[in-house]
Motif scaffolding. Structure first.
Motif, PDB file in Angstrom:
ATOM      1  N   ASN A  47       0.819  -1.215   0.000  1.00 33.33           N
ATOM      2  CA  ASN A  47       0.000   0.000   0.000  1.00 33.33           C
ATOM      3  C   ASN A  47       0.851   1.263   0.000  1.00 33.33           C
ATOM      4  O   ASN A  47       0.476   2.279  -0.594  1.00 33.33           O
ATOM      5  N   LEU A  48       2.010   1.202   0.670  1.00 32.81           N
ATOM      6  CA  LEU A  48       2.897   2.368   0.714  1.00 32.81           C
ATOM      7  C   LEU A  48       3.801   2.437  -0.514  1.00 32.81           C
ATOM      8  O   LEU A  48       4.356   3.489  -0.830  1.00 32.81           O
ATOM      9  N   GLY A  49       3.995   1.288  -1.169  1.00 29.76           N
ATOM     10  CA  GLY A  49       4.833   1.257  -2.354  1.00 29.76           C
ATOM     11  C   GLY A  49       6.323   1.263  -2.066  1.00 29.76           C
ATOM     12  O   GLY A  49       7.123   1.606  -2.948  1.00 29.76           O
ATOM     13  N   VAL A  50       6.728   0.887  -0.848  1.00 30.19           N
ATOM     14  CA  VAL A  50       8.153   0.834  -0.479  1.00 30.19           C
ATOM     15  C   VAL A  50       8.397  -0.398   0.389  1.00 30.19           C
ATOM     16  O   VAL A  50       7.490  -0.892   1.063  1.00 30.19           O
ATOM     17  N   ARG A  51       9.637  -0.882   0.361  1.00 30.11           N
ATOM     18  CA  ARG A  51      10.012  -1.977   1.256  1.00 30.11           C
ATOM     19  C   ARG A  51      10.404  -1.381   2.606  1.00 30.11           C
ATOM     20  O   ARG A  51      11.225  -0.473   2.674  1.00 30.11           O
ATOM     21  N   LEU A  52       9.817  -1.895   3.665  1.00 28.93           N
ATOM     22  CA  LEU A  52      10.081  -1.405   5.014  1.00 28.93           C
ATOM     23  C   LEU A  52      10.989  -2.316   5.809  1.00 28.93           C
ATOM     24  O   LEU A  52      11.663  -1.871   6.738  1.00 28.93           O
ATOM     25  N   LEU A  53      10.989  -3.620   5.453  1.00 28.52           N
ATOM     26  CA  LEU A  53      11.727  -4.608   6.233  1.00 28.52           C
ATOM     27  C   LEU A  53      12.558  -5.494   5.310  1.00 28.52           C
ATOM     28  O   LEU A  53      12.087  -5.905   4.243  1.00 28.52           O
TER      29      LEU A  53
END
Length: 298
Positions: A47-53
């Motif tokens: 949903n954010l369009g980025v890798r967080l982890l």
């Protein structure tokens, strides 16, 4: 089509994963399965369009973006928790969960009288008590309070006495002393089997003594090294050697005659147990209620 905004539950879960560096530990705290939590994070990233982890089979760590997001979210999450706590102030009785970090002996002291009285008086409260031999940063790891010996309480914390000053004592079983000459000075311990204790860091603990105001430390040796005071007491009661224990741990063994104190004149007194918490932030109503109960029994 606009993607849905992150939910508070997703952001809180992300913060817990980053704090614990573990899906399993974060999932356990949230009451979810690790697979459910992993799916939640993949949905959040999509949903954010980025890798967080960054995930591997053995570990998880935040990406640069994930770390920055959690850093910005942390004060906001604390503010949200504070807002809810302020609502809690208007209740007739506090509710919620108190997270407390303590050593195992300290936890047993708390459990003897304080916890039963507290839970009976405040039925809407719950206590999450974690025992750990390490002295942790209770703020960084999300605890409301900690319990340790006075000498271990960080100076920037507010401390409330939980138990009186205590002493550390050298003890052995009557059977062991029947087979070996009792030590008269700490140096005599070099000729004995001593039950060693390993610190959480892995280093051996040097036994501390004091006589006429003169302290001394001694690195003892023996064929048994443990990391639990209770197991040490039991081992000493079985005649496996001489142990060095806090008064509270050794007490019932002494009363039952399973252990006998030696080197009594050399036993140092140390500050007792204290409940401590950070003074720079709002004190939750539940913690204030617990402190009141501690005052009654200290």
């Amino acid at each position: 089509m606009n993607k849905p905004s992150p939910s508070l539950a997703e952001l809180n879960a992300l913060a817990l994963i980053v704090s614990h560096r573990s899906f399993r530990k974060a999932a356990s705290e949230l009451g979810l399965s690790a697979s459910t939590l992993s799916h939640m994070m993949r949905t959040l990233e999509a949903n954010l369009g980025v890798r967080l982890l960054n995930r591997t089979t053995r570990s998880v760590a935040p990406t640069a973006v994930g770390e920055r997001l959690v850093a910005r979210l942390t004060p906001l999450m604390r503010g949200f928790a504070l807002a809810l706590e302020e609502v809690n102030e208007f209740r007739d009785s506090p509710s919620g969960v108190l997270r407390i970090s303590a050593s195992a002996p300290a936890a047993r002291v708390l459990m003897e009288r304080v916890v039963p009285a507290f839970l009976e008086r405040y039925p809407n409260m719950a206590i999450d008590l974690k025992t750990d031999g390490r002295l942790i940063d209770i703020v960084a790891e999300g605890f409301d309070a900690g319990i340790r010996l006075g000498e271990s309480v960080p100076q920037d914390m507010i401390a409330v006495r939980l138990a009186p000053d205590t002493c550390f004592m050298t003890v052995a079983s009557p059977g062991y002393l029947a087979r070996h000459t009792a030590p008269v000075t700490p140096d005599d311990l070099r000729e004995h089997q001593c039950i060693c204790i390993r610190m959480p860091s892995g280093t051996p603990y040097r036994w501390e003594f004091e006589q006429h105001g003169q302290p001394m430390t001694l690195e003892v040796s023996g064929n048994l090294t443990l990391d639990s005071l209770e197991i040490m007491a039991d081992a000493a009661a079985r005649g496996l050697g001489i142990a060095y224990l806090p008064e509270h741990t050794a007490g019932r063994y002494l009363r039952d005659g399973q252990l006998v104190q030696v080197l009594e004149d050399w036993s140092p007194r140390v500050p007792g147990l204290f409940l401590y918490y950070p003074g720079h932030r709002h004190v939750p109503g539940g913690l204030r209620a617990l402190i009141e109960v501690v005052h009654e029994f200290a």
